[in-house]
Design an enzyme around this catalytic site. Structure first.
Site, PDB file in Angstrom:
ATOM      1  N   CYS A  43      31.851 -17.988 -29.990  1.00  0.00           N
ATOM      2  CA  CYS A  43      31.176 -18.907 -29.780  1.00  0.00           C
ATOM      3  C   CYS A  43      31.077 -20.298 -28.913  1.00  0.00           C
ATOM      4  O   CYS A  43      31.343 -20.622 -27.448  1.00  0.00           O
ATOM      5  CB  CYS A  43      30.585 -20.287 -30.770  1.00  0.00           C
ATOM      6  SG  CYS A  43      29.688 -21.514 -30.364  1.00  0.00           S
ATOM      7  N   CYS A  48      27.792 -19.046 -26.981  1.00  0.00           N
ATOM      8  CA  CYS A  48      27.242 -20.284 -26.941  1.00  0.00           C
ATOM      9  C   CYS A  48      28.037 -21.479 -26.102  1.00  0.00           C
ATOM     10  O   CYS A  48      26.544 -21.963 -25.817  1.00  0.00           O
ATOM     11  CB  CYS A  48      26.843 -20.812 -28.206  1.00  0.00           C
ATOM     12  SG  CYS A  48      27.151 -19.135 -29.478  1.00  0.00           S
ATOM     13  N   LYS A  51      28.064 -21.152 -22.715  1.00  0.00           N
ATOM     14  CA  LYS A  51      26.724 -20.176 -21.804  1.00  0.00           C
ATOM     15  C   LYS A  51      25.298 -21.608 -21.532  1.00  0.00           C
ATOM     16  O   LYS A  51      24.985 -21.647 -20.664  1.00  0.00           O
ATOM     17  CB  LYS A  51      25.422 -19.044 -22.850  1.00  0.00           C
ATOM     18  CG  LYS A  51      24.413 -18.374 -22.656  1.00  0.00           C
ATOM     19  CD  LYS A  51      23.784 -19.452 -22.886  1.00  0.00           C
ATOM     20  CE  LYS A  51      23.516 -19.736 -24.474  1.00  0.00           C
ATOM     21  NZ  LYS A  51      22.846 -18.903 -25.676  1.00  0.00           N
ATOM     22  N   TYR A 178      19.362 -11.017 -25.815  1.00  0.00           N
ATOM     23  CA  TYR A 178      19.561 -12.188 -25.903  1.00  0.00           C
ATOM     24  C   TYR A 178      20.264 -12.572 -24.387  1.00  0.00           C
ATOM     25  O   TYR A 178      19.687 -13.386 -23.170  1.00  0.00           O
ATOM     26  CB  TYR A 178      20.615 -12.806 -26.813  1.00  0.00           C
ATOM     27  CG  TYR A 178      19.718 -13.516 -28.193  1.00  0.00           C
ATOM     28  CD1 TYR A 178      19.283 -14.404 -29.001  1.00  0.00           C
ATOM     29  CD2 TYR A 178      19.707 -12.211 -28.864  1.00  0.00           C
ATOM     30  CE1 TYR A 178      19.392 -15.233 -29.910  1.00  0.00           C
ATOM     31  CE2 TYR A 178      18.550 -12.898 -30.203  1.00  0.00           C
ATOM     32  CZ  TYR A 178      18.991 -13.592 -30.833  1.00  0.00           C
ATOM     33  OH  TYR A 178      18.068 -14.029 -31.933  1.00  0.00           O
ATOM     34  N   GLU A 182      18.823 -14.179 -20.943  1.00  0.00           N
ATOM     35  CA  GLU A 182      19.451 -15.440 -20.814  1.00  0.00           C
ATOM     36  C   GLU A 182      20.677 -15.327 -19.528  1.00  0.00           C
ATOM     37  O   GLU A 182      19.898 -16.564 -18.750  1.00  0.00           O
ATOM     38  CB  GLU A 182      20.592 -15.829 -21.994  1.00  0.00           C
ATOM     39  CG  GLU A 182      20.238 -16.375 -23.251  1.00  0.00           C
ATOM     40  CD  GLU A 182      20.720 -17.033 -24.280  1.00  0.00           C
ATOM     41  OE1 GLU A 182      22.416 -17.282 -23.905  1.00  0.00           O
ATOM     42  OE2 GLU A 182      19.981 -17.851 -25.556  1.00  0.00           O
ATOM     43  N   HIS A 435       1.892 -38.200 -29.815  1.00  0.00           N
ATOM     44  CA  HIS A 435       1.480 -37.829 -28.882  1.00  0.00           C
ATOM     45  C   HIS A 435       1.888 -39.249 -27.300  1.00  0.00           C
ATOM     46  O   HIS A 435       1.936 -40.556 -28.018  1.00  0.00           O
ATOM     47  CB  HIS A 435      -0.149 -38.489 -29.196  1.00  0.00           C
ATOM     48  CG  HIS A 435      -1.448 -38.294 -27.626  1.00  0.00           C
ATOM     49  ND1 HIS A 435      -1.595 -36.854 -27.113  1.00  0.00           N
ATOM     50  CD2 HIS A 435      -1.598 -39.051 -26.930  1.00  0.00           C
ATOM     51  CE1 HIS A 435      -2.601 -36.999 -26.638  1.00  0.00           C
ATOM     52  NE2 HIS A 435      -2.415 -38.178 -25.995  1.00  0.00           N
ATOM     53  N   GLU A 440       2.213 -31.847 -30.266  1.00  0.00           N
ATOM     54  CA  GLU A 440       1.727 -31.700 -31.450  1.00  0.00           C
ATOM     55  C   GLU A 440       0.806 -30.904 -31.617  1.00  0.00           C
ATOM     56  O   GLU A 440      -0.130 -30.535 -32.506  1.00  0.00           O
ATOM     57  CB  GLU A 440       0.848 -33.028 -30.819  1.00  0.00           C
ATOM     58  CG  GLU A 440       0.338 -32.833 -29.172  1.00  0.00           C
ATOM     59  CD  GLU A 440      -0.575 -34.420 -28.922  1.00  0.00           C
ATOM     60  OE1 GLU A 440      -1.072 -35.157 -29.547  1.00  0.00           O
ATOM     61  OE2 GLU A 440       0.024 -34.328 -27.996  1.00  0.00           O
TER      62      GLU A 440
HETATM   63  P1  NDP Z   1      21.437  -7.714 -28.565  1.00  0.00           P
HETATM   64  O1  NDP Z   1      21.403  -6.566 -29.551  1.00  0.00           O
HETATM   65  O2  NDP Z   1      20.406  -8.703 -28.221  1.00  0.00           O
HETATM   66  O3  NDP Z   1      20.429  -6.879 -26.878  1.00  0.00           O
HETATM   67  C1  NDP Z   1      20.822  -6.146 -26.586  1.00  0.00           C
HETATM   68  C2  NDP Z   1      19.893  -4.875 -25.465  1.00  0.00           C
HETATM   69  O4  NDP Z   1      21.553  -4.330 -24.964  1.00  0.00           O
HETATM   70  C3  NDP Z   1      18.630  -4.674 -26.231  1.00  0.00           C
HETATM   71  O5  NDP Z   1      17.977  -4.718 -25.388  1.00  0.00           O
HETATM   72  C4  NDP Z   1      19.213  -3.379 -26.316  1.00  0.00           C
HETATM   73  O6  NDP Z   1      18.838  -2.296 -26.074  1.00  0.00           O
HETATM   74  C5  NDP Z   1      20.059  -2.495 -25.368  1.00  0.00           C
HETATM   75  N1  NDP Z   1      21.091  -1.501 -25.200  1.00  0.00           N
HETATM   76  C6  NDP Z   1      21.700  -1.708 -26.260  1.00  0.00           C
HETATM   77  N2  NDP Z   1      22.481  -0.052 -25.928  1.00  0.00           N
HETATM   78  C7  NDP Z   1      21.950   0.196 -24.881  1.00  0.00           C
HETATM   79  C8  NDP Z   1      22.674   1.002 -24.535  1.00  0.00           C
HETATM   80  N3  NDP Z   1      22.927   1.996 -24.535  1.00  0.00           N
HETATM   81  N4  NDP Z   1      22.092   1.696 -22.961  1.00  0.00           N
HETATM   82  C9  NDP Z   1      20.738   0.913 -22.425  1.00  0.00           C
HETATM   83  N5  NDP Z   1      20.311  -0.400 -22.656  1.00  0.00           N
HETATM   84  C10 NDP Z   1      20.837  -0.718 -24.178  1.00  0.00           C
HETATM   85  O7  NDP Z   1      22.176  -8.040 -27.726  1.00  0.00           O
HETATM   86  P2  NDP Z   1      23.401  -8.846 -26.449  1.00  0.00           P
HETATM   87  O8  NDP Z   1      24.074  -8.300 -26.179  1.00  0.00           O
HETATM   88  O9  NDP Z   1      22.116 -10.253 -26.196  1.00  0.00           O
HETATM   89  O10 NDP Z   1      23.495 -10.010 -27.674  1.00  0.00           O
HETATM   90  C11 NDP Z   1      24.596  -9.352 -29.208  1.00  0.00           C
HETATM   91  C12 NDP Z   1      24.042 -10.885 -30.207  1.00  0.00           C
HETATM   92  O11 NDP Z   1      24.679 -11.829 -30.236  1.00  0.00           O
HETATM   93  C13 NDP Z   1      22.485 -10.686 -30.116  1.00  0.00           C
HETATM   94  O12 NDP Z   1      22.034 -10.536 -31.153  1.00  0.00           O
HETATM   95  C14 NDP Z   1      22.543 -11.839 -30.952  1.00  0.00           C
HETATM   96  O13 NDP Z   1      23.002 -11.725 -32.652  1.00  0.00           O
HETATM   97  C15 NDP Z   1      23.414 -13.363 -30.447  1.00  0.00           C
HETATM   98  N6  NDP Z   1      23.465 -13.475 -29.594  1.00  0.00           N
HETATM   99  C16 NDP Z   1      22.590 -15.616 -30.159  1.00  0.00           C
HETATM  100  C17 NDP Z   1      22.716 -15.945 -28.898  1.00  0.00           C
HETATM  101  C18 NDP Z   1      21.320 -17.463 -29.247  1.00  0.00           C
HETATM  102  O14 NDP Z   1      21.253 -17.718 -30.085  1.00  0.00           O
HETATM  103  N7  NDP Z   1      20.526 -17.888 -28.074  1.00  0.00           N
HETATM  104  C19 NDP Z   1      22.644 -15.608 -27.579  1.00  0.00           C
HETATM  105  C20 NDP Z   1      23.711 -14.910 -27.054  1.00  0.00           C
HETATM  106  C21 NDP Z   1      24.120 -13.676 -28.277  1.00  0.00           C
HETATM  107  P3  NDP Z   1      16.790  -2.284 -27.218  1.00  0.00           P
HETATM  108  O15 NDP Z   1      16.793  -3.496 -27.107  1.00  0.00           O
HETATM  109  O16 NDP Z   1      16.345  -0.362 -26.703  1.00  0.00           O
HETATM  110  O17 NDP Z   1      17.616  -1.524 -28.466  1.00  0.00           O
END
Ligand code: NDP
Length: 452
Positions: A43, A48, A51, A178, A182, A435, A440
């Site tokens: 984080c 976080c 970022k 995410y 982002e 408002h 709202e």
């Molecule tokens: P996520 O699990 O959110 O997303 C991973 C993405 O990668 C999905 O779109 C997934 O597709 C895709 N993917 C997974 N495996 C493959 C593959 N082999 N080939 C191609 N695409 C693939 O992970 P992130 O890395 O974005 O983030 C990790 C975690 O960190 C999040 O789950 C979240 O909990 C946390 N986080 C939170 C944030 C916040 O609160 N603002 C900010 C950043 C991270 P599919 O959907 O098809 O599985």
């Protein structure tokens, strides 16, 4: 048997630091903590915090454009990545120091080295020293996962994003979660030409479908080139960049390829298998409601358990662990109603059930409104905000709230309080509007948009 420590924590991220601080500072336990990298964990050091600072940096071109429409004579000029990165690094140094001080002030002994588990009460530090502990807490977090495609070494992950020597001109972001969404927005805001490839039909799987569509449309309208149903087959180095050969038959060249395809628990080589623990499919540590593993003296919190990968969740799990084990207050953190925000531009704030999940559960009413907010409308922009409530027909309780808007992360925090208290639609409606605000609309939606 006497131990060197009452508690030994492996990992100095959000969950481990909170557990160590409460166990030692509040409950007087003798606590040691090992961290092989920088104090603060994902984080603070590579997630976080940096970022969000990049999100802020990337939002200025929009603000300047709006300022012009409001009568200000301002020009954006160039973005100096090196100047920003230098300040960012200084801020992370400051925060790392603050984490370190917090632990030291609470009486925790810090070991700046890797630790692995030897047995149920013993860890070995990288120096070779072995220490014993009545309880061991594994809080080693996660690490970016990159699928095994040819040329994967040409890609970077979110870990490297904060250390780029220079900003690229053309970037490809792979993934639809995410981090991918982002960074697509951040890079775009900083002036990079961005494409995003996602293998599925719509980005941000798991969120409310209408909200996902709204974010994706807004990102496309801003100029981010999102390709759904598209994945990278291989990456190749060229004289002028990196060629991405995609499943849709295209071959395109980029200066930077960012893989944000999920994160995996950091459990490799930790010695967990030697304890007789069977890890999950992705290496996650199975735990019960109290974050206890099948080995009674070993607990685990945060991303390493693969429950909900969010900093505030790891903090709550770490705190609950300390209360349970050292405070004689058995506390199980409730993972049921966790709000979160995706810091895209616009942001997506979400708490509770999506429309799709809610209608599987019971008959619902959906209240949704999309409108052009005053501030950007005045500036001649087409941006639209989405406010959406999912309401149980039987109990009238609000089951979910989804907001796509600037500052949706701030807004959803407050909606989460009401929904956590079990507020009904009528409770929302009884609340007098503030408002003129965007929020709202949450208390003035009279008629359901649809029922399901
Ligand atoms: P996520 O699990 O959110 O997303 C991973 C993405 O990668 C999905 O779109 C997934 O597709 C895709 N993917 C997974 N495996 C493959 C593959 N082999 N080939 C191609 N695409 C693939 O992970 P992130 O890395 O974005 O983030 C990790 C975690 O960190 C999040 O789950 C979240 O909990 C946390 N986080 C939170 C944030 C916040 O609160 N603002 C900010 C950043 C991270 P599919 O959907 O098809 O599985």
């Amino acid at each position: 048997m006497s131990f060197d420590y009452d508690l030994f924590v492996i990992g100095g991220g959000s969950g481990g630091v909170r557990a160590a601080r409460i166990a030692s500072g509040e409950y007087g336990a003798k606590v040691g903590l090992a961290e092989e990298s920088r104090m603060g964990g994902t984080c603070v050091i590579r997630g976080c915090v940096p970022k969000k600072l990049m999100v802020f940096a990337s939002a200025f071109p929009d603000a300047i454009e709006e300022a012009q429409a409001y009568g200000w004579d301002v020009q954006a000029g160039a973005f100096d990545w090196t100047r920003f990165r230098t300040r960012l690094e200084a801020e992370l140094d400051r925060l790392e120091g603050a984490y370190r001080n917090t632990l030291t002030n609470a009486g925790v002994t810090i070991h700046d080295e890797r630790a692995v588990i030897v047995d149920a009460h013993r860890v070995r530090l990288a120096s070779g020293q072995e220490v014993t502990a009545k309880h061991i807490l594994v809080a080693t977090g996660g690490w970016p996962f990159v699928p095994d495609i040819p040329g994967k070494e040409l890609a970077i992950t979110s870990n490297e994003m904060f250390h780029l020597p220079a900003l690229p001109k053309r970037a490809l972001v792979v993934g639809g979660g995410y981090i991918a969404s982002e960074f697509a927005c951040i890079l775009h805001g900083l002036g990079v030409k961005v494409s995003q490839f996602y293998r599925g039909a719509q980005i941000l799987r798991g969120f409310d479908e209408e909200a996902r569509g709204h974010v994706a449309n807004a990102m496309r309208a801003r100029g981010i080139d999102i390709h759904c149903g598209t994945d990278v087959m291989r990456l190749e180095k060229t004289a002028s960049g990196i060629r991405a050969v995609a499943t849709d038959g295209t071959e395109r060249e980029f200066d930077l390829v960012l893989y944000a395809t999920g994160r995996r628990p950091n459990t490799t080589g930790l010695g967990l298998e030697g304890l007789g623990l069977t890890l999950g499919r992705h290496g996650e540590i199975p735990v019960d409601r109290f974050s206890q593993t099948a080995v009674p003296s070993v607990y685990a919190v945060g991303d390493v358990t693969g429950r909900i990968n969010l900093t505030p969740v790891a903090i709550r799990e770490g705190h609950a662990f300390a209360d349970t084990v050292f405070g004689a207050k058995p506390t199980a953190f409730d993972h049921g109603l966790v709000a979160s925000a995706v810091f895209t531009q616009p942001e997506l704030g979400s708490v509770g059930l999506s429309e799709e999940a809610a209608r599987e559960q019971e008959p619902i009413e959906v209240y949704a409104t999309a409108f052009r907010p005053m501030k950007t409308l005045f500036a001649g922009k087409q941006d639209r905000v989405l406010m959406k409530l999912i309401v149980s027909q039987a109990t009238r309780k609000v089951l979910g709230c989804h907001i796509v808007a600037a500052e949706a992360g701030e807004l959803i925090q407050l909606a989460a309080v009401a929904i956590g208290m079990g507020a009904t639609k009528e409770d929302f409606d009884r609340t007098v509007a503030v408002h003129p605000t965007m929020a709202e609309e949450l208390v003035t939606m009279r008629k359901p948009t649809r029922t399901a």
